[in-house]
Scaffold this motif. Structure first.
Motif, PDB file in Angstrom:
ATOM      1  N   PHE A 119      22.685 -72.885 -80.136  1.00  0.00           N
ATOM      2  CA  PHE A 119      22.594 -73.566 -81.424  1.00  0.00           C
ATOM      3  C   PHE A 119      23.341 -72.732 -82.455  1.00  0.00           C
ATOM      4  CE2 PHE A 119      18.814 -74.718 -79.034  1.00  0.00           C
ATOM      5  CZ  PHE A 119      18.817 -76.101 -79.129  1.00  0.00           C
ATOM      6  N   LYS A 120      23.857 -73.398 -83.464  1.00  0.00           N
ATOM      7  CA  LYS A 120      24.527 -72.689 -84.550  1.00  0.00           C
ATOM      8  C   LYS A 120      23.505 -71.837 -85.300  1.00  0.00           C
ATOM      9  CE  LYS A 120      28.058 -76.176 -85.373  1.00  0.00           C
ATOM     10  NZ  LYS A 120      28.607 -77.147 -86.311  1.00  0.00           N
ATOM     11  N   SER A 121      23.974 -70.777 -85.894  1.00  0.00           N
ATOM     12  CA  SER A 121      23.109 -69.938 -86.726  1.00  0.00           C
ATOM     13  C   SER A 121      22.552 -70.765 -87.878  1.00  0.00           C
ATOM     14  CB  SER A 121      23.886 -68.745 -87.275  1.00  0.00           C
ATOM     15  OG  SER A 121      24.299 -67.915 -86.213  1.00  0.00           O
ATOM     16  N   GLU A 122      21.291 -70.533 -88.190  1.00  0.00           N
ATOM     17  CA  GLU A 122      20.587 -71.196 -89.285  1.00  0.00           C
ATOM     18  C   GLU A 122      20.667 -72.718 -89.196  1.00  0.00           C
ATOM     19  OE1 GLU A 122      21.500 -69.552 -93.129  1.00  0.00           O
ATOM     20  OE2 GLU A 122      21.556 -67.513 -92.331  1.00  0.00           O
ATOM     21  N   SER A 123      20.454 -73.260 -88.001  1.00  0.00           N
ATOM     22  CA  SER A 123      20.559 -74.706 -87.819  1.00  0.00           C
ATOM     23  C   SER A 123      19.226 -75.406 -87.529  1.00  0.00           C
ATOM     24  CB  SER A 123      21.536 -75.010 -86.680  1.00  0.00           C
ATOM     25  OG  SER A 123      21.065 -74.461 -85.463  1.00  0.00           O
ATOM     26  N   LEU A 124      18.167 -74.642 -87.251  1.00  0.00           N
ATOM     27  CA  LEU A 124      16.877 -75.250 -86.902  1.00  0.00           C
ATOM     28  C   LEU A 124      15.822 -74.943 -87.963  1.00  0.00           C
ATOM     29  CD1 LEU A 124      16.769 -74.352 -83.096  1.00  0.00           C
ATOM     30  CD2 LEU A 124      17.453 -76.525 -84.126  1.00  0.00           C
ATOM     31  N   ASP A 125      14.910 -75.889 -88.144  1.00  0.00           N
ATOM     32  CA  ASP A 125      13.817 -75.702 -89.108  1.00  0.00           C
ATOM     33  C   ASP A 125      12.597 -75.057 -88.475  1.00  0.00           C
ATOM     34  OD1 ASP A 125      14.963 -77.196 -91.460  1.00  0.00           O
ATOM     35  OD2 ASP A 125      14.996 -78.795 -89.955  1.00  0.00           O
ATOM     36  N   VAL A 126      12.329 -75.416 -87.217  1.00  0.00           N
ATOM     37  CA  VAL A 126      11.123 -74.953 -86.531  1.00  0.00           C
ATOM     38  C   VAL A 126      11.461 -74.613 -85.086  1.00  0.00           C
ATOM     39  CG1 VAL A 126       8.772 -75.560 -85.789  1.00  0.00           C
ATOM     40  CG2 VAL A 126       9.651 -76.458 -87.953  1.00  0.00           C
ATOM     41  N   VAL A 127      10.953 -73.469 -84.624  1.00  0.00           N
ATOM     42  CA  VAL A 127      10.972 -73.113 -83.205  1.00  0.00           C
ATOM     43  C   VAL A 127       9.539 -72.788 -82.839  1.00  0.00           C
ATOM     44  CG1 VAL A 127      11.806 -71.497 -81.458  1.00  0.00           C
ATOM     45  CG2 VAL A 127      13.322 -72.185 -83.332  1.00  0.00           C
TER      46      VAL A 127
END
Length: 160
Positions: A119-127
């Motif tokens: 995934f791209k850096s800073e692309s997800l809200d929640v893991v």
């Protein structure tokens, strides 16, 4: 950096194959899945807030059959949810079961090893992750990758 040995990786794959067989046979695993979903739901109600998933891009690490991702997808309204596991057997089993069960919405299912998240850096809200961390050979690598892919105000939570 400590990576899994070939023996550890093979043992992990064998463990995941056993879970896949349990899922296919439905021998007591349904109750375990319901229990995990109820804990996730209580955590959301009492601490994380019901807006945690709405409109968000989400990754579940070590999803096994993806039942928590499926629960989140059908209970809330995420923009994207990806259920990941290192076992291609589990991912294919889950995809087969969910499509044959007639679910209208299914999470994206993918094979990931948690060392390099695609995934791209800073692309997800929640893991999030449930009962997975003890299987990982080096938590610092996983945490570094999770930090990289999360947005600045993103949330990482685990149930263990």
């Amino acid at each position: 950096m400590r990576l899994q040995t070939k023996e550890q990786k093979n043992a992990e794959i064998q463990y995941r194959k056993k879970i896949s067989l349990l899922i296919r046979n439905k021998s007591g695993l349904d109750e375990w899945m319901k229990f995990q979903c109820s804990i996730l739901e209580k955590g959301i109600q009492y601490g994380l807030g019901s807006n945690l998933f709405n409109g968000k891009k989400i990754l579940e690490l070590g999803s096994e059959a993806g039942h928590l991702s499926l629960f989140v997808l059908n209970k809330f309204n995420p923009a994207l949810i990806v259920a990941s596991d290192m076992s291609d057997t589990l991912i294919s089993t889950a995809s087969f079961l969910y499509s044959s069960a007639g679910f209208k919405k299914m999470p994206y299912m993918c094979i990931l090893d948690n060392i390099i998240l695609p995934f791209k850096s800073e692309s997800l809200d929640v893991v999030f992750s449930c009962n997975t961390l003890h299987h990982l050979p080096d938590l610092s690598i996983t945490f570094r990758e999770v930090k990289r892919v999360l947005k600045k105000c993103g949330i990482f939570f685990m149930m263990h």
